[in-house]
Design an enzyme around this catalytic site. Structure first.
Site, PDB file in Angstrom:
ATOM      1  N   TYR A  30      59.029   4.442  42.289  1.00  0.00           N
ATOM      2  CA  TYR A  30      59.394   3.107  41.807  1.00  0.00           C
ATOM      3  C   TYR A  30      58.892   2.925  40.373  1.00  0.00           C
ATOM      4  CZ  TYR A  30      59.839  -2.013  41.748  1.00  0.00           C
ATOM      5  OH  TYR A  30      60.175  -3.314  41.425  1.00  0.00           O
TER       6      TYR A  30
HETATM    7  N1  LIG Z   1      59.708  -8.373  44.569  1.00  0.00           N
HETATM    8  C1  LIG Z   1      58.817  -7.952  43.677  1.00  0.00           C
HETATM    9  O1  LIG Z   1      57.592  -7.959  43.887  1.00  0.00           O
HETATM   10  C2  LIG Z   1      59.304  -7.446  42.327  1.00  0.00           C
HETATM   11  C3  LIG Z   1      58.372  -7.304  41.286  1.00  0.00           C
HETATM   12  C4  LIG Z   1      58.813  -6.862  40.051  1.00  0.00           C
HETATM   13  C5  LIG Z   1      60.159  -6.534  39.860  1.00  0.00           C
HETATM   14  N2  LIG Z   1      61.025  -6.667  40.885  1.00  0.00           N
HETATM   15  C6  LIG Z   1      62.423  -6.306  40.661  1.00  0.00           C
HETATM   16  O2  LIG Z   1      63.200  -7.482  40.704  1.00  0.00           O
HETATM   17  C7  LIG Z   1      64.516  -7.181  41.221  1.00  0.00           C
HETATM   18  C8  LIG Z   1      64.824  -8.101  42.376  1.00  0.00           C
HETATM   19  O3  LIG Z   1      63.780  -7.994  43.328  1.00  0.00           O
HETATM   20  P1  LIG Z   1      63.772  -8.876  44.670  1.00  0.00           P
HETATM   21  O4  LIG Z   1      62.382  -8.865  45.165  1.00  0.00           O
HETATM   22  O5  LIG Z   1      64.491 -10.144  44.422  1.00  0.00           O
HETATM   23  O6  LIG Z   1      64.639  -7.888  45.595  1.00  0.00           O
HETATM   24  P2  LIG Z   1      65.494  -8.161  46.921  1.00  0.00           P
HETATM   25  O7  LIG Z   1      65.257  -6.980  47.794  1.00  0.00           O
HETATM   26  O8  LIG Z   1      65.228  -9.510  47.485  1.00  0.00           O
HETATM   27  O9  LIG Z   1      66.990  -8.131  46.373  1.00  0.00           O
HETATM   28  C9  LIG Z   1      67.572  -6.964  45.886  1.00  0.00           C
HETATM   29  C10 LIG Z   1      69.080  -7.057  46.059  1.00  0.00           C
HETATM   30  O10 LIG Z   1      69.641  -5.853  45.501  1.00  0.00           O
HETATM   31  C11 LIG Z   1      70.680  -5.429  46.377  1.00  0.00           C
HETATM   32  N3  LIG Z   1      70.908  -3.983  46.210  1.00  0.00           N
HETATM   33  C12 LIG Z   1      70.117  -2.977  46.639  1.00  0.00           C
HETATM   34  N4  LIG Z   1      70.683  -1.803  46.334  1.00  0.00           N
HETATM   35  C13 LIG Z   1      71.849  -2.063  45.698  1.00  0.00           C
HETATM   36  C14 LIG Z   1      72.885  -1.250  45.163  1.00  0.00           C
HETATM   37  N5  LIG Z   1      72.838   0.071  45.222  1.00  0.00           N
HETATM   38  N6  LIG Z   1      73.948  -1.866  44.583  1.00  0.00           N
HETATM   39  C15 LIG Z   1      74.011  -3.230  44.525  1.00  0.00           C
HETATM   40  N7  LIG Z   1      73.075  -4.051  45.050  1.00  0.00           N
HETATM   41  C16 LIG Z   1      72.005  -3.462  45.629  1.00  0.00           C
HETATM   42  C17 LIG Z   1      70.183  -5.780  47.776  1.00  0.00           C
HETATM   43  O11 LIG Z   1      71.230  -5.821  48.729  1.00  0.00           O
HETATM   44  C18 LIG Z   1      69.534  -7.139  47.527  1.00  0.00           C
HETATM   45  O12 LIG Z   1      70.471  -8.177  47.681  1.00  0.00           O
HETATM   46  C19 LIG Z   1      64.487  -5.698  41.593  1.00  0.00           C
HETATM   47  O13 LIG Z   1      65.040  -4.947  40.548  1.00  0.00           O
HETATM   48  C20 LIG Z   1      62.995  -5.406  41.734  1.00  0.00           C
HETATM   49  O14 LIG Z   1      62.711  -4.030  41.505  1.00  0.00           O
HETATM   50  C21 LIG Z   1      60.640  -7.139  42.112  1.00  0.00           C
END
Ligand SMILES: NC(=O)c1ccc[n+]([C@@H]2O[C@H](COP(=O)([O-])OP(=O)(O)OC[C@H]3O[C@@H](n4cnc5c(N)ncnc54)[C@H](O)[C@@H]3O)[C@@H](O)[C@H]2O)c1
Length: 280
Positions: free
Chosen positions: A155
Site C-alpha cells: 500500500y
Molecule cells: N481510509 C483511510 O484510512 C485512508 C487514508 C488515506 C488515504 N485513503 C485513500 O482514500 C481513498 C478512499 O478511501 P476510503 O477509505 O473512502 O475507501 P473505501 O473502501 O470506502 O472506498 C473505495 C471505493 O473504491 C472502489 N474501488 C475499489 N477498487 C476499484 C476498482 N478497481 N475500480 C473502481 N473502483 C474501485 C470500491 O468499490 C469503493 O467504493 C483510497 O484511495 C484510499 O487509499 C484512505
C-alpha cells in the site's frame, strides 16, 4: 476550480470519502455528479440515494483495466459530455501481512488499482481538459505515501508512486502554463472502514472532515494538501533526523510501525445471497 456549475467525476464514489464528496459536490451545486466504481450494486444504490440532491450518473468501471476505463470514458462522454473536475479516489488495501508473505496477485492488484488506475483515468481526461483549456484533477493518495510502514509495504509503495506521479503532472501543467490544475491529497487514517482494526496513536480522521478539506483544496487550487496539516512536516523530519531517531520517534514512541498489527479491514455489512454473488 469552483464545484458549483461543474461536472464532477469521482472514482470509487460509492463508499467512504468518495461517496461523501459526491454528496457534498451536489450540495455545493455541481451541475452533475458522475460516479465510477467497480461495485455495480453499490452504484445503483448510490445513484438512487444521491439523485434526490441533483443529477447523478453512475457507470461500472474497473480502473485497473484500461479497457474498462475506455468503455466508461466513452459511455460517460456520450451520456454527460465533458468532465470538469476528476477526483481519483478509488483505492484498496489487501491485508496486513509482511512483504515476504504477499503473493504476486497482491502486488499486481495493489499497484494496478492504487497507482496505475488513477493514471489510466487521468490519461483519458487530461487530453480533453487541455484541449478545452480548463479542468481540475484531484488525486487522493495517503500519508502512507510519505512514510515507510511495516505490514503495509505494498500500500505504501502504491501511494508513494501515486504522490510522485500526481505532483509531477501538476508541475508539467504549470510549466506549460496550462489552466488545468492538479491537487494531490495525502490524508492520515480515516474512519471509513477501510482500515478497521488499526490502533493509532494519532487521531483517526473523520471522513466528513477529509471530504470537506479535499473539496476546499480543489476550490482553492491547492497543489498539495496533507490532512491534517502536520503531515506536511513528515518530509522535513525525515530529512533532518537520522534514520534511527526517526524510527524511534515515529515507530516506537508513536507506534506507527505496529499500527497494522490488529488490522481487520472492512467486514461485509450484509451477506449476499448465492445468486447475487454470481452476478457480482
Ligand atoms: N481510509 C483511510 O484510512 C485512508 C487514508 C488515506 C488515504 N485513503 C485513500 O482514500 C481513498 C478512499 O478511501 P476510503 O477509505 O473512502 O475507501 P473505501 O473502501 O470506502 O472506498 C473505495 C471505493 O473504491 C472502489 N474501488 C475499489 N477498487 C476499484 C476498482 N478497481 N475500480 C473502481 N473502483 C474501485 C470500491 O468499490 C469503493 O467504493 C483510497 O484511495 C484510499 O487509499 C484512505
Amino acid at each position: 476550480m469552483k464545484i458549483q456549475g461543474n461536472t464532477v467525476l469521482i472514482t470509487g464514489g460509492c463508499s467512504g470519502i468518495g461517496k461523501i464528496m459526491g454528496r457534498m459536490c451536489l450540495e455545493k451545486g455541481a451541475s452533475r455528479l458522475v460516479i465510477w466504481d467497480i461495485n455495480e450494486f453499490a452504484i445503483e444504490a448510490t445513484v438512487r440515494e444521491l439523485s434526490a440532491l441533483g443529477s447523478v450518473y453512475g457507470h461500472k468501471a474497473d480502473i485497473s483495466s484500461p479497457e474498462s476505463v475506455d468503455k466508461a470514458y466513452v459511455d460517460t462522454k456520450e451520456a454527460c459530455g465533458d468532465v470538469d473536475i476528476l477526483i481519483n479516489c478509488a483505492g484498496i488495501i489487501t491485508n496486513n501481512k509482511t512483504f515476504a508473505e504477499q503473493t504476486d496477485l497482491d502486488i499486481i492488484r495493489t499497484v494496478d488499482i492504487n497507482t496505475k488506475g488513477a493514471m489510466f483515468v487521468t490519461l483519458r481526461y487530461i487530453k480533453d481538459m487541455k484541449a478545452r483549456g480548463c479542468g481540475h484533477i484531484c488525486n487522493i493518495t495517503s500519508s502512507a505515501g510519505m512514510l515507510s510502514l511495516p505490514k503495509m509495504a505494498l500500500y505504501a509503495a502504491s501511494k508513494w508512486g501515486a504522490i510522485g506521479w500526481s505532483d509531477s503532472v501538476r508541475i508539467e501543467l504549470q510549466r506549460e502554463k496550462s489552466p488545468v490544475r492538479v491537487t494531490t491529497i495525502a490524508p492520515y487514517f480515516i474512519n471509513t472502514g477501510m482500515f478497521d482494526g488499526i490502533r493509532s496513536f494519532f487521531k483517526v480522521l473523520k471522513p466528513e472532515t477529509v471530504a470537506r478539506k479535499t473539496l476546499r483544496a480543489i476550490e482553492h487550487n491547492r497543489g498539495y494538501k496533507g490532512i491534517p496539516f502536520t503531515q506536511h512536516f513528515i518530509r522535513l523530519m525525515q530529512g533532518i533526523f537520522p534514520v534511527k531517531l526517526f524510527d524511534f520517534l515515529f515507530g516506537d514512541v508513536c507506534g506507527l510501525y505496529t499500527v497494522m498489527d490488529h488490522f481487520t479491514g472492512r467486514r461485509p455489512a450484509v451477506k449476499l445471497p448465492e445468486n447475487k454473488k454470481k452476478a457480482c
